[in-house]
Design a protein around this motif. Structure first.
Motif, PDB file in Angstrom:
ATOM      1  N   VAL A   4       0.843  -1.187   0.000  1.00  0.00           N
ATOM      2  CA  VAL A   4       0.000   0.000   0.000  1.00  0.00           C
ATOM      3  C   VAL A   4       0.880   1.238   0.000  1.00  0.00           C
ATOM      4  O   VAL A   4       2.054   1.207   0.374  1.00  0.00           O
ATOM      5  CB  VAL A   4      -0.961   0.027   1.213  1.00  0.00           C
ATOM      6  N   TYR A   5       0.291   2.340  -0.402  1.00  0.00           N
ATOM      7  CA  TYR A   5       1.000   3.609  -0.533  1.00  0.00           C
ATOM      8  C   TYR A   5       1.726   3.999   0.750  1.00  0.00           C
ATOM      9  O   TYR A   5       2.891   4.412   0.718  1.00  0.00           O
ATOM     10  CB  TYR A   5      -0.001   4.693  -0.935  1.00  0.00           C
ATOM     11  N   GLY A   6       1.057   3.847   1.878  1.00  0.00           N
ATOM     12  CA  GLY A   6       1.640   4.263   3.142  1.00  0.00           C
ATOM     13  C   GLY A   6       2.917   3.535   3.515  1.00  0.00           C
ATOM     14  O   GLY A   6       3.724   4.040   4.294  1.00  0.00           O
ATOM     15  N   ASP A   7       3.128   2.336   2.950  1.00  0.00           N
ATOM     16  CA  ASP A   7       4.338   1.576   3.246  1.00  0.00           C
ATOM     17  C   ASP A   7       5.574   2.203   2.619  1.00  0.00           C
ATOM     18  O   ASP A   7       6.701   1.965   3.064  1.00  0.00           O
ATOM     19  CB  ASP A   7       4.216   0.132   2.726  1.00  0.00           C
ATOM     20  N   PHE A   8       5.382   2.982   1.555  1.00  0.00           N
ATOM     21  CA  PHE A   8       6.518   3.486   0.782  1.00  0.00           C
ATOM     22  C   PHE A   8       6.598   5.008   0.696  1.00  0.00           C
ATOM     23  O   PHE A   8       7.594   5.544   0.227  1.00  0.00           O
ATOM     24  CB  PHE A   8       6.471   2.906  -0.634  1.00  0.00           C
ATOM     25  N   ALA A   9       5.559   5.702   1.118  1.00  0.00           N
ATOM     26  CA  ALA A   9       5.518   7.164   0.988  1.00  0.00           C
ATOM     27  C   ALA A   9       6.256   7.816   2.149  1.00  0.00           C
ATOM     28  O   ALA A   9       5.646   8.324   3.091  1.00  0.00           O
ATOM     29  CB  ALA A   9       4.075   7.643   0.913  1.00  0.00           C
ATOM     30  N   ASN A  10       7.559   7.785   2.082  1.00  0.00           N
ATOM     31  CA  ASN A  10       8.395   8.407   3.110  1.00  0.00           C
ATOM     32  C   ASN A  10       9.052   9.648   2.500  1.00  0.00           C
ATOM     33  O   ASN A  10      10.063   9.551   1.808  1.00  0.00           O
ATOM     34  CB  ASN A  10       9.457   7.424   3.605  1.00  0.00           C
ATOM     35  N   HIS A  11       8.462  10.794   2.752  1.00  0.00           N
ATOM     36  CA  HIS A  11       8.927  12.023   2.114  1.00  0.00           C
ATOM     37  C   HIS A  11      10.107  12.626   2.862  1.00  0.00           C
ATOM     38  O   HIS A  11      10.120  12.676   4.092  1.00  0.00           O
ATOM     39  CB  HIS A  11       7.798  13.059   2.064  1.00  0.00           C
ATOM     40  N   TYR A  43      16.326   3.274  -6.772  1.00  0.00           N
ATOM     41  CA  TYR A  43      16.307   1.944  -7.387  1.00  0.00           C
ATOM     42  C   TYR A  43      16.008   0.832  -6.373  1.00  0.00           C
ATOM     43  O   TYR A  43      15.199  -0.060  -6.635  1.00  0.00           O
ATOM     44  CB  TYR A  43      17.647   1.669  -8.072  1.00  0.00           C
ATOM     45  N   THR A  44      16.664   0.865  -5.225  1.00  0.00           N
ATOM     46  CA  THR A  44      16.474  -0.190  -4.219  1.00  0.00           C
ATOM     47  C   THR A  44      15.026  -0.266  -3.771  1.00  0.00           C
ATOM     48  O   THR A  44      14.441  -1.357  -3.693  1.00  0.00           O
ATOM     49  CB  THR A  44      17.388   0.047  -3.008  1.00  0.00           C
ATOM     50  N   GLN A  45      14.439   0.883  -3.471  1.00  0.00           N
ATOM     51  CA  GLN A  45      13.048   0.913  -3.055  1.00  0.00           C
ATOM     52  C   GLN A  45      12.128   0.460  -4.186  1.00  0.00           C
ATOM     53  O   GLN A  45      11.138  -0.240  -3.965  1.00  0.00           O
ATOM     54  CB  GLN A  45      12.650   2.318  -2.597  1.00  0.00           C
ATOM     55  N   ALA A  46      12.478   0.855  -5.413  1.00  0.00           N
ATOM     56  CA  ALA A  46      11.677   0.452  -6.568  1.00  0.00           C
ATOM     57  C   ALA A  46      11.664  -1.064  -6.730  1.00  0.00           C
ATOM     58  O   ALA A  46      10.624  -1.675  -6.982  1.00  0.00           O
ATOM     59  CB  ALA A  46      12.206   1.117  -7.839  1.00  0.00           C
ATOM     60  N   GLN A  47      12.831  -1.690  -6.544  1.00  0.00           N
ATOM     61  CA  GLN A  47      12.919  -3.137  -6.665  1.00  0.00           C
ATOM     62  C   GLN A  47      12.175  -3.838  -5.532  1.00  0.00           C
ATOM     63  O   GLN A  47      11.529  -4.881  -5.734  1.00  0.00           O
ATOM     64  CB  GLN A  47      14.390  -3.576  -6.672  1.00  0.00           C
ATOM     65  N   LYS A  48      12.233  -3.264  -4.358  1.00  0.00           N
ATOM     66  CA  LYS A  48      11.521  -3.825  -3.214  1.00  0.00           C
ATOM     67  C   LYS A  48      10.010  -3.799  -3.470  1.00  0.00           C
ATOM     68  O   LYS A  48       9.318  -4.779  -3.195  1.00  0.00           O
ATOM     69  CB  LYS A  48      11.857  -3.024  -1.960  1.00  0.00           C
ATOM     70  N   LEU A  49       9.533  -2.680  -4.000  1.00  0.00           N
ATOM     71  CA  LEU A  49       8.105  -2.568  -4.308  1.00  0.00           C
ATOM     72  C   LEU A  49       7.723  -3.520  -5.427  1.00  0.00           C
ATOM     73  O   LEU A  49       6.648  -4.155  -5.367  1.00  0.00           O
ATOM     74  CB  LEU A  49       7.769  -1.124  -4.675  1.00  0.00           C
ATOM     75  N   LEU A  50       8.567  -3.624  -6.432  1.00  0.00           N
ATOM     76  CA  LEU A  50       8.285  -4.541  -7.552  1.00  0.00           C
ATOM     77  C   LEU A  50       8.099  -5.980  -7.065  1.00  0.00           C
ATOM     78  O   LEU A  50       7.224  -6.705  -7.546  1.00  0.00           O
ATOM     79  CB  LEU A  50       9.403  -4.486  -8.591  1.00  0.00           C
ATOM     80  N   LYS A  51       8.912  -6.392  -6.115  1.00  0.00           N
ATOM     81  CA  LYS A  51       8.814  -7.758  -5.604  1.00  0.00           C
ATOM     82  C   LYS A  51       7.503  -8.008  -4.871  1.00  0.00           C
ATOM     83  O   LYS A  51       7.042  -9.140  -4.788  1.00  0.00           O
ATOM     84  CB  LYS A  51       9.983  -8.052  -4.664  1.00  0.00           C
ATOM     85  N   LYS A  52       6.923  -6.949  -4.332  1.00  0.00           N
ATOM     86  CA  LYS A  52       5.680  -7.097  -3.582  1.00  0.00           C
ATOM     87  C   LYS A  52       4.452  -7.005  -4.471  1.00  0.00           C
ATOM     88  O   LYS A  52       3.350  -7.365  -4.044  1.00  0.00           O
ATOM     89  CB  LYS A  52       5.610  -6.022  -2.494  1.00  0.00           C
ATOM     90  N   LEU A  53       4.615  -6.492  -5.672  1.00  0.00           N
ATOM     91  CA  LEU A  53       3.460  -6.324  -6.559  1.00  0.00           C
ATOM     92  C   LEU A  53       3.073  -7.645  -7.221  1.00  0.00           C
ATOM     93  O   LEU A  53       3.905  -8.482  -7.468  1.00  0.00           O
ATOM     94  CB  LEU A  53       3.773  -5.272  -7.629  1.00  0.00           C
TER      95      LEU A  53
END
Length: 243
Positions: free
Chosen positions: A113-120, A233-243
């Motif tokens: 979900v958005y809240g897991d990754f939206a760290n501004h 990139y690291t965060q992007a790959q982490k999110l990709l694995k969860k999708l």
């Protein structure tokens, strides 16, 4: 289920009991049906959770979380209370413990979900402006998560500094937080197509915009465009694995 049992079950599963403790534990499994039932539930859930971890650090973090939640929410009953009989209270503790484990299982293995990754990152405007009041107000509002107010102040500043990409990026983030997806998409697309140092950051936020709308395929496509050299990139790959 109290913390002592978590520790005991965990030690048994990890072969950390002494020979005396091991015999006592196995004897209790045979003689105490409730104890065996609690252990079987713990073992099944712990095994399911552990199978999903990518590395040892994630398992360590889970154990810390379980201990923290247990300390905060699973308290021993006070002797003076008679509202809940002891037998029922014990059952409630078991149910609460199971709920914690199931909740963590769902959190770690369900759709991201958005809240897991939206760290501004905190907003720190570096431009010199005659309207210093707007700069301070924008920073304070954004960093306090008052996104509507922050957007108003950032809009004032963007009129003065129309070429400042960072101000535009944070306007996009505010719009995203306020669910103004059309405006956010326009800003993120323009920045990501440019050549500024914020281009991949804008791409990352465009992916988060799709994630927030639960448009998972669009989110994947955007994430796949983030280069390995990018900070995101690291965060992007982490999110990709969860999708």
């Amino acid at each position: 289920m109290d913390e002592a049992k978590y520790i005991l079950f965990d030690k048994y599963l990890n072969n950390e009991l002494t020979s005396v403790e091991l015999k006592s534990f196995e004897d209790q499994l045979v003689s105490d049906a409730d104890f065996k039932h609690e252990f079987e539930i713990y073992k099944a859930l712990e095994t399911s959770l552990a199978a999903k971890f990518e590395n040892e650090q994630e398992e360590i973090e889970l154990r810390k979380t379980l201990q923290s939640i247990g300390n905060q929410h699973i308290k021993a009953p006070k002797k003076e209370t008679k509202v809940i009989p002891l037998f029922n209270y014990k059952n409630l503790l078991v149910a609460a413990s199971i709920a914690v484990l199931i909740g963590l299982f769902i959190f770690n293995n369900g759709n991201p979900v958005y809240g897991d990754f939206a760290n501004h990152n905190a907003l720190e405007i570096v431009v010199r402006s005659e309207n210093n009041q707007a700069v301070v107000a924008a920073e304070e509002a954004f960093n306090s998560k008052k996104y509507e107010e922050a957007l108003q102040q950032l809009t004032i500043l963007s009129d003065e500094y129309s070429e400042d990409v960072e101000i535009e990026l944070y306007k996009g983030i505010c719009n995203l937080e306020l669910n103004n997806y059309t405006e956010a998409n326009q800003i993120f697309t323009e920045i990501s197509n440019g050549k500024s140092s914020f281009s991949t950051t804008a791409t990352w936020y465009k992916a988060l915009m799709y994630l927030k709308q639960e448009k998972m395929e669009n989110c994947k496509k955007v994430l796949q465009t983030i280069p390995e050299s990018a900070e995101e990139y690291t965060q992007a790959q982490k999110l990709l694995k969860k999708l």
